[in-house]
Design a protein around this motif. Structure first.
Motif, PDB file in Angstrom:
ATOM      1  N   GLY A 177     -99.263 -29.365 -50.222  1.00 56.82           N
ATOM      2  CA  GLY A 177     -99.085 -30.031 -48.942  1.00 56.82           C
ATOM      3  C   GLY A 177     -98.018 -31.098 -48.921  1.00 56.82           C
ATOM      4  O   GLY A 177     -97.959 -31.909 -47.994  1.00 56.82           O
ATOM      5  N   ARG A 178     -97.156 -31.121 -49.945  1.00 52.94           N
ATOM      6  CA  ARG A 178     -96.109 -32.140 -50.007  1.00 52.94           C
ATOM      7  C   ARG A 178     -94.734 -31.495 -49.883  1.00 52.94           C
ATOM      8  O   ARG A 178     -94.517 -30.377 -50.377  1.00 52.94           O
ATOM      9  CB  ARG A 178     -96.194 -32.919 -51.316  1.00 52.94           C
ATOM     10  CG  ARG A 178     -97.491 -33.689 -51.516  1.00 52.94           C
ATOM     11  CD  ARG A 178     -97.409 -34.538 -52.776  1.00 52.94           C
ATOM     12  NE  ARG A 178     -97.246 -33.708 -53.957  1.00 52.94           N
ATOM     13  CZ  ARG A 178     -98.235 -33.308 -54.730  1.00 52.94           C
ATOM     14  NH1 ARG A 178     -99.491 -33.646 -54.432  1.00 52.94           N
ATOM     15  NH2 ARG A 178     -98.010 -32.568 -55.797  1.00 52.94           N
ATOM     16  N   ALA A 179     -93.816 -32.191 -49.250  1.00 53.87           N
ATOM     17  CA  ALA A 179     -92.455 -31.687 -49.115  1.00 53.87           C
ATOM     18  C   ALA A 179     -91.877 -31.376 -50.491  1.00 53.87           C
ATOM     19  O   ALA A 179     -92.031 -32.160 -51.431  1.00 53.87           O
ATOM     20  CB  ALA A 179     -91.583 -32.716 -48.405  1.00 53.87           C
ATOM     21  N   GLY A 180     -91.228 -30.225 -50.612  1.00 47.49           N
ATOM     22  CA  GLY A 180     -90.643 -29.826 -51.883  1.00 47.49           C
ATOM     23  C   GLY A 180     -91.571 -29.045 -52.786  1.00 47.49           C
ATOM     24  O   GLY A 180     -91.130 -28.518 -53.817  1.00 47.49           O
ATOM     25  N   ASP A 181     -92.860 -28.963 -52.432  1.00 44.97           N
ATOM     26  CA  ASP A 181     -93.794 -28.162 -53.226  1.00 44.97           C
ATOM     27  C   ASP A 181     -93.406 -26.690 -53.176  1.00 44.97           C
ATOM     28  O   ASP A 181     -92.694 -26.225 -52.275  1.00 44.97           O
ATOM     29  CB  ASP A 181     -95.219 -28.294 -52.677  1.00 44.97           C
ATOM     30  CG  ASP A 181     -95.902 -29.574 -53.101  1.00 44.97           C
ATOM     31  OD1 ASP A 181     -95.339 -30.298 -53.932  1.00 44.97           O
ATOM     32  OD2 ASP A 181     -97.001 -29.854 -52.585  1.00 44.97           O
ATOM     33  N   ARG A 182     -93.948 -25.939 -54.117  1.00 46.43           N
ATOM     34  CA  ARG A 182     -93.744 -24.496 -54.129  1.00 46.43           C
ATOM     35  C   ARG A 182     -94.387 -23.871 -52.903  1.00 46.43           C
ATOM     36  O   ARG A 182     -95.468 -24.271 -52.479  1.00 46.43           O
ATOM     37  CB  ARG A 182     -94.361 -23.921 -55.407  1.00 46.43           C
ATOM     38  CG  ARG A 182     -94.043 -22.458 -55.671  1.00 46.43           C
ATOM     39  CD  ARG A 182     -94.388 -22.112 -57.116  1.00 46.43           C
ATOM     40  NE  ARG A 182     -95.818 -22.204 -57.351  1.00 46.43           N
ATOM     41  CZ  ARG A 182     -96.637 -21.144 -57.399  1.00 46.43           C
ATOM     42  NH1 ARG A 182     -96.166 -19.936 -57.206  1.00 46.43           N
ATOM     43  NH2 ARG A 182     -97.919 -21.315 -57.630  1.00 46.43           N
ATOM     44  N   VAL A 183     -93.715 -22.875 -52.305  1.00 39.76           N
ATOM     45  CA  VAL A 183     -94.263 -22.140 -51.169  1.00 39.76           C
ATOM     46  C   VAL A 183     -95.154 -21.022 -51.692  1.00 39.76           C
ATOM     47  O   VAL A 183     -94.741 -20.220 -52.535  1.00 39.76           O
ATOM     48  CB  VAL A 183     -93.139 -21.561 -50.294  1.00 39.76           C
ATOM     49  CG1 VAL A 183     -93.711 -20.697 -49.181  1.00 39.76           C
ATOM     50  CG2 VAL A 183     -92.290 -22.688 -49.713  1.00 39.76           C
ATOM     51  N   VAL A 184     -96.394 -20.981 -51.198  1.00 44.76           N
ATOM     52  CA  VAL A 184     -97.362 -19.975 -51.637  1.00 44.76           C
ATOM     53  C   VAL A 184     -98.012 -19.341 -50.407  1.00 44.76           C
ATOM     54  O   VAL A 184     -97.921 -19.867 -49.299  1.00 44.76           O
ATOM     55  CB  VAL A 184     -98.445 -20.589 -52.544  1.00 44.76           C
ATOM     56  CG1 VAL A 184     -97.834 -21.142 -53.822  1.00 44.76           C
ATOM     57  CG2 VAL A 184     -99.215 -21.688 -51.805  1.00 44.76           C
ATOM     58  N   ALA A 185     -98.676 -18.207 -50.617  1.00 41.74           N
ATOM     59  CA  ALA A 185     -99.378 -17.543 -49.523  1.00 41.74           C
ATOM     60  C   ALA A 185    -100.510 -18.427 -49.019  1.00 41.74           C
ATOM     61  O   ALA A 185    -101.190 -19.102 -49.800  1.00 41.74           O
ATOM     62  CB  ALA A 185     -99.927 -16.198 -49.982  1.00 41.74           C
ATOM     63  N   ARG A 186    -100.715 -18.408 -47.718  1.00 39.53           N
ATOM     64  CA  ARG A 186    -101.798 -19.203 -47.131  1.00 39.53           C
ATOM     65  C   ARG A 186    -103.139 -18.709 -47.668  1.00 39.53           C
ATOM     66  O   ARG A 186    -103.374 -17.500 -47.751  1.00 39.53           O
ATOM     67  CB  ARG A 186    -101.768 -19.087 -45.607  1.00 39.53           C
ATOM     68  CG  ARG A 186    -102.869 -19.871 -44.936  1.00 39.53           C
ATOM     69  CD  ARG A 186    -102.650 -19.983 -43.459  1.00 39.53           C
ATOM     70  NE  ARG A 186    -103.760 -20.674 -42.812  1.00 39.53           N
ATOM     71  CZ  ARG A 186    -103.684 -21.296 -41.648  1.00 39.53           C
ATOM     72  NH1 ARG A 186    -102.536 -21.306 -40.992  1.00 39.53           N
ATOM     73  NH2 ARG A 186    -104.734 -21.904 -41.133  1.00 39.53           N
ATOM     74  N   PRO A 187    -104.047 -19.612 -48.046  1.00 39.67           N
ATOM     75  CA  PRO A 187    -105.372 -19.183 -48.499  1.00 39.67           C
ATOM     76  C   PRO A 187    -106.025 -18.279 -47.468  1.00 39.67           C
ATOM     77  O   PRO A 187    -106.024 -18.570 -46.275  1.00 39.67           O
ATOM     78  CB  PRO A 187    -106.130 -20.507 -48.649  1.00 39.67           C
ATOM     79  CG  PRO A 187    -105.067 -21.527 -48.912  1.00 39.67           C
ATOM     80  CD  PRO A 187    -103.881 -21.072 -48.114  1.00 39.67           C
ATOM     81  N   GLY A 188    -106.573 -17.168 -47.941  1.00 40.28           N
ATOM     82  CA  GLY A 188    -107.237 -16.230 -47.056  1.00 40.28           C
ATOM     83  C   GLY A 188    -106.364 -15.073 -46.608  1.00 40.28           C
ATOM     84  O   GLY A 188    -106.869 -14.091 -46.056  1.00 40.28           O
ATOM     85  N   ALA A 189    -105.051 -15.158 -46.821  1.00 43.40           N
ATOM     86  CA  ALA A 189    -104.159 -14.061 -46.421  1.00 43.40           C
ATOM     87  C   ALA A 189    -104.418 -12.852 -47.317  1.00 43.40           C
ATOM     88  O   ALA A 189    -104.274 -12.927 -48.535  1.00 43.40           O
ATOM     89  CB  ALA A 189    -102.704 -14.494 -46.520  1.00 43.40           C
TER      90      ALA A 189
END
Length: 453
Positions: A177-189
């Motif tokens: 939830g922080r700027a610059g964090d790794r982009v991951v699939a939304r939980p539950g997708a």
């Protein structure tokens, strides 16, 4: 944060479950029968999210109410999660649909209603050129394709914990939830078909520095966003934020797309018109059809001019933009009837004060009991939180209290009030009354008093 005795909460919830079953024997029977051939017993997976051990089955709906199959009348503050925010069963839509079904539903040719609809959407949202789709999901998908085509950039950007339907690239969050964090699939997708770390940039809402830094990398075609987050709960933009978003996107050559499917609750032209926004593209979905599946997307004159060539190309039918039933005569008749008689300023002039009354009533209960909770409003939509107001999607997601949410939903439906299933959100139509609002306030007060003993 909530100061609630969880043992007491669990006991009260169990009592409400028993009450729900006792009140709805016919729904229970129908749910059992549905379970034989419908996966999870429902036609759509998210229907399992309703309160109670089985979903309610509806006999009829009209205006701001519905009656279930056990004959219980309910104040409907969900309104199909905006699908029926006009109110159920608009007479003009019912008549237009009936008349159109007798003259041909779809032919793959345009109807006269289509031009009227495009002109009306242009008047409301301020964008001159329009196209139709079946759902806002489809409209968003098509817009993302156009954006990649026009810019030559493959990545799109969204807000952390956004929701834009079932568009694969948008089911993405920042890992912590922080700027610059790794982009991951939304939980539950389920079964992601794309790697969102490759397709999508994600930035926190209300963080202009993060947006500027990410777009400066030069690989983003468009920013798809709601002017206010709604599907993780209502998160309002801070002063100057949306103007900053427009400046940043322009400076980096990124198309700005406003998804107004939920934020149309702000007024007849959504937040775009209410807040004098200047997007390159607007997407608007389910509310404009009065319950008939339809969506639309509008664009600036500049974007339209750049797309005119590809739209007239020989291969446009296989371009990944379309849908055989999109823009059907039936859908256009429904939209024309809806926009002629609903979602007008005079309708919001009734619905928004009801949402204000709702907000005032909930705030009074919260203040009376000195609870660290909050109630938020966006136009004719309102919602209460069991925490202080969050300013970004990750904060909103972290603040979700599933136990309290489930209890309040079950308590209210057992007393004849239906909230939207995913949050403590209510939506008001011109068919609702002050008495409907006061019923909910009384029910909410009773739930709080039961919890606090």
């Amino acid at each position: 944060m909530t100061g609630i005795d969880r043992t007491r909460l669990a006991a009260l919830h169990a009592e409400e479950e028993e009450r729900f079953v006792e009140l709805h024997p016919t729904s229970a029977r129908l749910a059992a029968e549905a379970g034989e051939h419908l996966l999870a017993g429902v036609p759509m997976p998210w229907m399992t999210r309703w309160p109670g051990s089985f979903p309610l089955f509806v006999e009829s709906a009209g205006g701001g109410r519905f009656t279930d199959v056990d004959g219980i009348d309910h104040v409907d503050l969900c309104l199909g999660d905006t699908g029926s925010m006009t109110g159920h069963c608009l007479p003009a839509v019912a008549e237009a649909v009936r008349e159109r079904t007798e003259r041909g539903i779809t032919t793959m040719l345009p109807s006269a209603d289509a031009a009227w609809v495009a002109a009306e959407l242009s008047r409301r949202f301020g964008l001159p050129r329009w196209q139709m789709a079946m759902t806002a999901t489809d409209a968003n998908r098509f817009v993302l394709r156009f954006a990649r085509h026009l810019t030559g950039r493959q990545r799109i950007a969204v807000m952390d914990w956004c929701y834009h339907g079932t568009v694969d690239e948008t089911l993405a969050v920042l890992e912590h939830g922080r700027a610059g964090d790794r982009v991951v699939a939304r939980p539950g997708a389920l079964g992601p078909q794309v790697d969102v770390a490759v397709t999508t940039a994600v930035v926190p809402f209300n963080d202009l520095d993060a947006l500027d830094a990410r777009l400066a990398e030069g690989d983003v075609a468009c920013l798809l966003m709601e002017p206010a987050l709604t599907n993780i709960g209502i998160v309002l933009p801070e002063e100057g934020y949306l103007a900053g978003v427009r400046e940043v996107t322009r400076r980096h050559g990124v198309l700005l797309v406003n998804d107004e499917t939920h934020t149309i609750c702000a007024g007849p032209g959504g937040a775009t018109a209410a807040w004098d926004l200047e997007p390159d593209v607007v997407v608007i979905g389910k509310p404009i059809g009065g319950g008939i599946p339809v969506a639309a997307y509008g664009m600036s004159a500049e974007v339209a001019e750049r797309l005119e060539g590809p739209m007239l190309g020989h291969d446009i039918d296989v371009a990944g933009v379309g849908g055989t039933l999109s823009g059907s005569a039936l859908a256009m008749a429904a939209v024309r009837a809806t926009l002629s008689t609903a979602l007008r300023q005079e309708d919001f002039d009734v619905a928004i004060p009801l949402a204000e009354r709702f907000t005032d009533g909930i705030r009074q209960v919260i203040d009376t009991h000195d609870l660290p909770w909050h109630v938020q409003r966006l136009g004719c939509r309102a919602e209460y939180w069991f925490c202080p107001p969050p300013r970004a999607g990750a904060e909103a997601a972290a603040a979700v209290d599933e136990e309290l949410d489930a209890f309040f939903h079950l308590w209210t439906v057992n007393r004849g009030v239906l909230l939207a299933p995913f949050h403590n959100m209510s939506l008001f139509s011109p068919f609702h009354t002050e008495a409907d609002v006061d019923v909910h306030t009384s029910v909410f007060r009773g739930a709080v008093e039961a919890l606090l003993g």
